[in-house]
Write a protein that holds these residues in place. Structure first.
Motif, PDB file in Angstrom:
ATOM      1  N   LYS A 235       0.797  -1.329  -0.027  1.00  0.00           N
ATOM      2  CA  LYS A 235      -0.232   0.203   0.431  1.00  0.00           C
ATOM      3  C   LYS A 235       0.934   0.765   0.020  1.00  0.00           C
ATOM      4  O   LYS A 235       0.550   2.689  -0.522  1.00  0.00           O
ATOM      5  CB  LYS A 235      -0.843  -0.312   1.228  1.00  0.00           C
ATOM      6  N   GLU A 236       1.831   1.436   0.853  1.00  0.00           N
ATOM      7  CA  GLU A 236       2.542   2.199   1.114  1.00  0.00           C
ATOM      8  C   GLU A 236       3.600   2.554  -0.281  1.00  0.00           C
ATOM      9  O   GLU A 236       3.673   3.829  -0.975  1.00  0.00           O
ATOM     10  CB  GLU A 236       4.113   2.150   2.000  1.00  0.00           C
ATOM     11  N   LEU A 237       3.927   1.216  -0.862  1.00  0.00           N
ATOM     12  CA  LEU A 237       4.813   1.797  -2.173  1.00  0.00           C
ATOM     13  C   LEU A 237       3.682   2.188  -3.396  1.00  0.00           C
ATOM     14  O   LEU A 237       4.100   2.794  -4.409  1.00  0.00           O
ATOM     15  CB  LEU A 237       4.710   0.137  -3.070  1.00  0.00           C
ATOM     16  N   LYS A 238       2.432   1.695  -3.450  1.00  0.00           N
ATOM     17  CA  LYS A 238       1.129   2.393  -4.655  1.00  0.00           C
ATOM     18  C   LYS A 238       1.321   4.079  -4.258  1.00  0.00           C
ATOM     19  O   LYS A 238       1.182   4.562  -4.609  1.00  0.00           O
ATOM     20  CB  LYS A 238       0.310   1.571  -4.195  1.00  0.00           C
ATOM     21  N   GLU A 239       0.801   4.271  -3.040  1.00  0.00           N
ATOM     22  CA  GLU A 239       0.773   5.643  -2.249  1.00  0.00           C
ATOM     23  C   GLU A 239       2.059   6.279  -3.103  1.00  0.00           C
ATOM     24  O   GLU A 239       2.074   7.338  -3.446  1.00  0.00           O
ATOM     25  CB  GLU A 239       0.300   5.727  -0.838  1.00  0.00           C
ATOM     26  N   ALA A 240       3.174   5.974  -2.634  1.00  0.00           N
ATOM     27  CA  ALA A 240       4.695   6.492  -2.762  1.00  0.00           C
ATOM     28  C   ALA A 240       4.669   6.636  -4.908  1.00  0.00           C
ATOM     29  O   ALA A 240       4.818   7.585  -5.494  1.00  0.00           O
ATOM     30  CB  ALA A 240       6.060   5.687  -2.853  1.00  0.00           C
ATOM     31  N   GLU A 241       3.673   5.641  -5.435  1.00  0.00           N
ATOM     32  CA  GLU A 241       4.324   5.992  -6.534  1.00  0.00           C
ATOM     33  C   GLU A 241       3.070   6.576  -7.321  1.00  0.00           C
ATOM     34  O   GLU A 241       3.691   7.553  -8.106  1.00  0.00           O
ATOM     35  CB  GLU A 241       3.899   3.951  -7.256  1.00  0.00           C
ATOM     36  N   LYS A 242       2.176   6.841  -6.736  1.00  0.00           N
ATOM     37  CA  LYS A 242       1.480   7.703  -7.340  1.00  0.00           C
ATOM     38  C   LYS A 242       1.623   8.865  -6.990  1.00  0.00           C
ATOM     39  O   LYS A 242       1.390  10.181  -7.936  1.00  0.00           O
ATOM     40  CB  LYS A 242      -0.576   7.841  -6.238  1.00  0.00           C
ATOM     41  N   ALA A 243       2.273   9.408  -5.097  1.00  0.00           N
ATOM     42  CA  ALA A 243       2.979  10.751  -5.280  1.00  0.00           C
ATOM     43  C   ALA A 243       4.042  10.978  -6.373  1.00  0.00           C
ATOM     44  O   ALA A 243       4.075  12.190  -6.968  1.00  0.00           O
ATOM     45  CB  ALA A 243       3.867  11.034  -4.175  1.00  0.00           C
ATOM     46  N   ARG A 244       4.806  10.403  -6.324  1.00  0.00           N
ATOM     47  CA  ARG A 244       5.845  10.456  -7.737  1.00  0.00           C
ATOM     48  C   ARG A 244       4.968  10.550  -8.858  1.00  0.00           C
ATOM     49  O   ARG A 244       5.069  11.673 -10.027  1.00  0.00           O
ATOM     50  CB  ARG A 244       6.540   9.037  -7.986  1.00  0.00           C
ATOM     51  N   GLN A 245       3.862  10.115  -9.878  1.00  0.00           N
ATOM     52  CA  GLN A 245       3.143   9.966 -11.003  1.00  0.00           C
ATOM     53  C   GLN A 245       2.711  11.577 -10.853  1.00  0.00           C
ATOM     54  O   GLN A 245       2.391  11.968 -12.104  1.00  0.00           O
ATOM     55  CB  GLN A 245       1.783   8.880 -11.356  1.00  0.00           C
TER      56      GLN A 245
END
Length: 300
Positions: A235-245
């Protein structure tokens, strides 16, 4: 005449016992003074034997040093190998970190020898070679983990060197400071290695399974806990990826705005150049017309 009884002499050591005594004495001296600071004379004097006894067992200082280093390397390698027998990758990492710190805590002299000298003349392995040996075992674990996550397993050796080097250098630092405690240091090392800088846990702790001995079966509750940790991590990785996007989109928008502004400035500059060119052409035509008007007067 009464015979005078001589005081009972101390028991003579066997060859194996003498060899072991010399190894232990040398180990302490090498840890305190290093290879160059230790002499055969000092080893012999501490053991209360003559120098030829030391030469007889080891052939010289290099020989006894090689035996001491080899023992320490094998001891540490066996502890790391046992730690890597766990089932889950996180538990393997926790137990390997704890194993190294436990070795440092219980065998400080041996660890000092491994990181201090590794004298070239001794023909023994260096601390770097020890790290490489441990890394070669860790890379098999990482390769399996990489395959399961869709990463390139060919990168496993490089990541293994990074991981083992990080833990080993942390252990070298902890050798002298000894604060915080072993489990807390291991928890923070695993925190960085497992979660990465973007997903650091503010209060890391070693899991109960990681603290347990490797031969103990993994309880189902701990496996469930690990799955929850994996879910939270995903979940943290997905949120981090969304923030990066989002950051990438904002950067792209800013780049587009900058390009549009640059195009506008270029168009304005082009229009200004066109106006200047028209003015120049107009002035040239006026000069030419004036010259023609003046020409008849000159003929007369």
């Amino acid at each position: 005449m009464e015979t005078v009884t001589e005081p009972r002499s101390r028991r003579r050591m066997t060859g194996r016992e003498r060899r072991e005594q010399l190894i232990q004495i040398s180990r302490t001296l090498f840890a305190e003074k290093g290879f160059d600071g230790t002499s055969i004379e000092e080893i012999a004097a501490t053991a209360q034997v003559s120098k030829p006894v030391v030469y007889e067992h080891f052939g010289g200082k290099e020989g006894v040093y090689a035996v001491v280093v080899d023992r320490e390397m094998q001891k540490l390698l066996s502890m790391i190998t046992e730690a890597l027998s766990a089932s889950h990758s996180l538990i393997k990492l926790e137990r390997a970190a704890l194993a190294l710190l436990h070795y440092i805590e219980e065998s400080s002299e041996g660890f000092r020898i491994l990181v201090r000298d590794s004298h070239a003349a001794s023909g023994t392995g260096t601390f770097a070679s020890l790290i490489s040996e441990i890394a070669s075992q860790v890379e098999d674990v990482l390769a399996d983990e990489f395959v399961s996550r869709g990463y390139d397993p060919k990168l496993a050796p490089m990541y293994a060197q990074m991981l083992v080097g990080m833990v080993a250098l942390t252990g070298q630092w902890w050798l002298d400071v000894r604060k915080p405690g072993r489990e807390e240091v291991a928890a923070h090392v695993v925190n960085l290695a497992w979660n990465g800088l973007t997903g650091l846990n503010p209060q890391p702790a070693i899991t109960a399974t990681g603290r347990a001995h490797p031969v103990v079966a993994v309880p189902r509750a701990s496996e469930k806990e690990l799955r929850e940790l994996e879910k939270a991590r995903d979940k943290e990785l997905k949120e981090a990826e969304k923030a990066r996007q989002r950051e990438l989109k904002e950067a792209e928008k800013a780049r587009v705005r900058e390009l549009k502004e640059r195009e506008r400035v270029l168009k304005e500059a082009e229009k200004a150049r066109e106006r200047e060119e028209k003015l120049r052409q107009r002035e040239a035509r006026l000069v030419e017309r004036a010259a023609r008007l003046e020409q008849p007067d000159q003929v007369e």
